[in-house]
Structures are given as C-alpha cells and as structure tokens.
Design a protein around this motif. Structure first.
Motif, PDB file in Angstrom:
ATOM      1  N   ILE A  16      92.709 134.176  31.807  1.00 42.51           N
ATOM      2  CA  ILE A  16      91.444 133.969  31.103  1.00 42.51           C
ATOM      3  C   ILE A  16      91.471 134.719  29.777  1.00 42.51           C
ATOM      4  N   GLY A  32      88.124 128.576  26.630  1.00 40.26           N
ATOM      5  CA  GLY A  32      88.795 129.218  27.754  1.00 40.26           C
ATOM      6  C   GLY A  32      87.894 130.252  28.398  1.00 40.26           C
ATOM      7  N   GLN A  33      87.955 131.473  27.886  1.00 42.06           N
ATOM      8  CA  GLN A  33      87.193 132.579  28.479  1.00 42.06           C
ATOM      9  C   GLN A  33      85.701 132.248  28.482  1.00 42.06           C
ATOM     10  N   GLY A  34      85.049 132.544  29.595  1.00 43.07           N
ATOM     11  CA  GLY A  34      83.628 132.197  29.743  1.00 43.07           C
ATOM     12  C   GLY A  34      82.720 133.153  28.999  1.00 43.07           C
ATOM     13  N   TYR A 121      87.626 132.648  41.467  1.00 33.75           N
ATOM     14  CA  TYR A 121      87.633 133.438  40.230  1.00 33.75           C
ATOM     15  C   TYR A 121      88.713 134.503  40.416  1.00 33.75           C
ATOM     16  N   TYR A 123      89.529 137.220  39.079  1.00 32.31           N
ATOM     17  CA  TYR A 123      89.177 138.643  39.062  1.00 32.31           C
ATOM     18  C   TYR A 123      88.748 139.115  40.453  1.00 32.31           C
ATOM     19  N   ASN A 170      82.510 129.363  39.834  1.00 35.69           N
ATOM     20  CA  ASN A 170      83.474 129.453  38.747  1.00 35.69           C
ATOM     21  C   ASN A 170      84.838 129.464  39.406  1.00 35.69           C
ATOM     22  N   TYR A 201      75.853 132.597  37.855  1.00 28.78           N
ATOM     23  CA  TYR A 201      75.497 131.360  37.116  1.00 28.78           C
ATOM     24  C   TYR A 201      74.235 130.716  37.710  1.00 28.78           C
ATOM     25  N   LYS A 232      75.456 136.076  31.517  1.00 21.61           N
ATOM     26  CA  LYS A 232      75.492 134.625  31.320  1.00 21.61           C
ATOM     27  C   LYS A 232      74.090 134.104  31.001  1.00 21.61           C
ATOM     28  N   TYR A 317      81.472 125.553  33.574  1.00 23.13           N
ATOM     29  CA  TYR A 317      82.894 125.230  33.490  1.00 23.13           C
ATOM     30  C   TYR A 317      83.169 123.827  34.009  1.00 23.13           C
ATOM     31  N   ARG A 368      90.775 124.637  32.948  1.00 23.38           N
ATOM     32  CA  ARG A 368      89.339 124.922  32.998  1.00 23.38           C
ATOM     33  C   ARG A 368      88.784 125.028  31.582  1.00 23.38           C
TER      34      ARG A 368
HETATM   35  N1  GLN Z   1      83.628 135.236  33.847  1.00 23.59           N
HETATM   36  C1  GLN Z   1      84.207 134.763  32.648  1.00 23.59           C
HETATM   37  C2  GLN Z   1      85.309 133.756  32.909  1.00 23.59           C
HETATM   38  O1  GLN Z   1      85.534 133.370  34.005  1.00 23.59           O
HETATM   39  C3  GLN Z   1      84.712 135.821  31.735  1.00 23.59           C
HETATM   40  C4  GLN Z   1      85.191 137.070  32.382  1.00 23.59           C
HETATM   41  C5  GLN Z   1      86.534 137.461  31.940  1.00 23.59           C
HETATM   42  O2  GLN Z   1      86.841 137.506  30.771  1.00 23.59           O
HETATM   43  N2  GLN Z   1      87.326 137.716  32.860  1.00 23.59           N
HETATM   44  O3  GLN Z   1      85.919 133.322  31.981  1.00 23.59           O
END
Ligand code: GLN
Length: 390
Positions: A16, A32-34, A121, A123, A170, A201, A232, A317, A368
């Motif tokens: 991301i 790309g990045q949210g 996700y 992360y 996401n 979201y 968000k 997304y 995405r």
């Molecule tokens: N949640 C956002 C994404 O999915 C941004 C977070 C991030 O930069 N990791 O893109």
C-alpha cells in the motif's frame, strides 16, 4: 552483530505504501493508498487551532478527553445502536491502528488462533503475525466475497480465541448484513470466542444499505471490541485519531496498554475532532452521495476497460480482476506487472492484489483502486485510464 528480534524477520515495506513511494518518483495520480485528499471540515480544524492557541497541550487521560468520549458514547448508542453504559466503554486511540494493537495485545496470547476473512487488510495480518498470533484464514468467494460459513465453522478449534471482521470491508467492499452477523454471533457464542470488528468505513455504504455493528446484536456486546476512527469519515488520515468501544473489562486493559505504548492520543487534535459532533447531520448524507458518485465513475471506467468485479457495497475501494486484460495487452501478467503498466501507461497507481491474500497466486489478477479523491482528480485518472486502455 547479533540478529534483531525474530518478530521483524518477515516485515517488508507494505504494498500500500510502496505505490505512494513509486508515484512520488514517477508522478501520477494515486488510487492506491487509501488516503482521502478532500479537505478536513473547518470546525475540526478551527477546534484544533483553538486548542493549540490556548495551550490545551498536555497529556490527556489515556482513554481520551472527556468531551470526546461523551460524544462517542452518544454516537455509539445512536448511530451504531451498541448498548454502551458509560464512557468506561470508550477509548480514544492513536488511529484505529492504536485500537487494534491494544485490542490484540489484550486478547491474544502468543499461539492463540484468530480467524480472518480473505481478502484482508494486510496491516491486520502483519500486526497479528508480529504479535505471535496464529492466523486461520477463511477465503471469500469472488466476485462479491461472500463468507463461507461452513468453512468458518470447520476452522474453529479449541485454540481459537477470536474472529476479526472488517465491515464495510477493505479491500473487498463487502458489507456484512444483519443475517451474516447473526450467523457469526451464533458461532462466537457456541465456541465462546471474542470478535474484533473494524468498522472504519461505517459511513460509506451504497445502494440504500445500512451499516450494522455486530455489537448491536443482542448478546454480542460482551464479547465484541468495535474499532473505528475519524480518518476516513472526516478526511484526516494524518491526524491519527481512532477509537474503540467495548466491555469495560477489555477497554480498561486496552487503556493501560495504550498508556504504556503512547500515553494518549494528541490532545489538541482530540479537542479539534470533538467539534465534529456539533456539525450538521447533513454532513453524512453529503459524504455518502459524494462517495456514491465517485464509486460510479470509477466502476464504470474500470468496467469499460475490461476489469471484472462486483461493485463495492461499502468502503471506498474496488478490488478489480484484470485477467481478461492480460489477453488483450502486454504487461498484465501478474498484479505487480499490471501495477507498473498502469503507472507507466496511464500514470495511475493502484495496489497489487496479492497484498490482500495469503497465497500470492490468489491475488495475482487483482488490483485495488481507491476512489476517495477530489472529483476532478478522479475524473482525470479515469480519463487517463480510458485513454490508455479503452
Ligand atoms: N487504510 C488505508 C489503505 O488501506 C491506508 C492505510 C495505510 O497506508 N496502510 O490503503
């Protein structure tokens, strides 16, 4: 020299963030990045300015300033319909990531199993791995990523401690219906499991859908930690303000951990965001319409080019399959190549699909796209995509 801690061995730059870094070099529009590039509402900005100017700048209580927790208590009861009894059920955190980290620290011992739905996700998954949790992945069924509840039931073992869900999702765009959540709750209760639900979201739902919080279902609250944040909803991803709602006995532990890790969320910014709750409710209608328009623009563009997907039910997304394009154009052999082709030929960035799956091959034909952009920027990106590929 001696090696670093093993828990970092598998950590690499996230895909991301990688697209943001790539586009900083090449130029182009970042889908790309949210990150939403729309402005933060003025009352919030003014509130933060005033707090800074009047030196409301010392640590707050680790769970956040009273005014914000009281506002969140009302919001949690009224919007989410969660049976919160007091501000002891609320904690303000550094981003919803701060809430997630303290939640998993509070719930999971190393080796405990946590169930996660795919696509996920990244992360979430990487943090859980760093913490030593054992991940059990339940693949969703494309194109709309329905949950396979039989697979879920079969996956629970006596080591399973929790289930993580993310609605609206996401990158999937899936919105869990009340019926889905009821089925999930039966499983949670039958096996005495906790749920962590990431609902950041929550205001982005389309086609007349409503967001339902798991914790609002009768009997769910005592075993559910609900995570959300301001990033968000109010276009303030860099302020890093989130929150958790849950049973006091868990929130207390999460607060003690937050105190150790970062003491408290930035105080003047907490004062700023507290102003959000005095804003007119029409803000949410406008937000929802703004995202519905953007969703339509991006989805039609991607369909026109030949991407295949079902339109997201929520979040901002689109997880789009480009397998068909691979036979029409060079440079679409896998997600990484497709991403570079988009950046080179259309100057538009997206996130490589394999970031959202355990087995890279499952994400090989996905990208995405994020549609949280100023409309003129999104229009430009869509024009550039059509010019390059339609
Ligand atoms: N949640 C956002 C994404 O999915 C941004 C977070 C991030 O930069 N990791 O893109």
């Amino acid at each position: 020299m001696k090696p670093l801690a093993r828990r970092t061995d598998n950590l690499v730059q996230s895909n991301i963030r990688a697209v943001t870094i790539l586009l900083n070099q090449t130029g182009g529009i970042n889908l790309g990045q949210g990150i939403c590039d729309m402005p933060t509402p003025d009352p919030i900005k003014r509130g933060a300015h005033e707090a800074i100017d009047s030196d409301r700048s010392v640590y707050s209580y680790y769970g956040g300033i009273d005014r914000l927790r009281e506002s969140l208590l009302r919001k949690g009861r009224e919007y989410n319909d969660i049976p919160l009894s007091s501000t002891n059920n609320i904690m303000v955190t550094v981003g919803s990531t701060g809430a997630f980290v303290t939640a998993i620290f509070s719930l999971l011992n190393p080796g405990d199993e946590i169930i996660i739905f795919e696509p996920f996700y990244g992360y979430h998954v990487n943090l859980l791995q760093v913490m030593g949790a054992k991940l059990i992945i339940i693949p969703g069924t494309p194109p709309d990523w329905q949950v396979d509840f039989d697979a879920l039931r079969a996956a629970v073992t006596d080591k399973t401690k929790a289930i993580l869900l993310n609605t609206p999702g996401n990158p999937s765009g899936k919105v869990w219906s009340r019926a889905d959540l009821e089925t999930l709750l039966e499983i949670l209760q039958k096996h005495d499991l906790y749920a962590i639900t990431d609902e950041i979201y929550e205001y982005m739902v389309y086609d007349g859908r409503t967001h339902v919080s798991l914790a609002s279902l009768p009997g769910a609250f005592e075993r559910t930690i609900t995570l959300s944040g301001f990033s968000k909803t109010y276009n303030m991803t860099g302020w890093r303000l989130g929150y958790a709602m849950g049973p006091t006995r868990i929130i207390e532990k999460m607060g003690l951990l937050a105190d150790l890790i970062y003491i408290c969320a930035p105080t003047p910014l907490q004062h700023g965001v507290a102003e959000a709750f005095d804003m007119d409710a029409s803000y949410f209608e406008e937000l929802s319409q703004a995202y519905a328009d953007r969703r339509e623009l991006l989805c039609k563009t991607l369909e026109n080019i030949g991407f295949e997907f079902s339109w997201p039910e929520g979040s901002y997304y689109v997880l789009a399959n480009f397998e068909k394009l691979a036979s029409r154009y060079p440079g679409f052999n896998d997600d990484d190549e497709a991403l570079r082709t988009l950046v080179t030929r259309a100057k538009v960035g997206a996130v490589a699909g394999s970031s959202f799956f355990t087995r890279p091959k499952d994400g090989r034909y996905y990208l995405r796209f994020c549609f949280a952009k100023e409309i003129s920027v999104l229009e430009q990106a869509c024009m550039d995509l059509r010019a390059a590929f339609a």
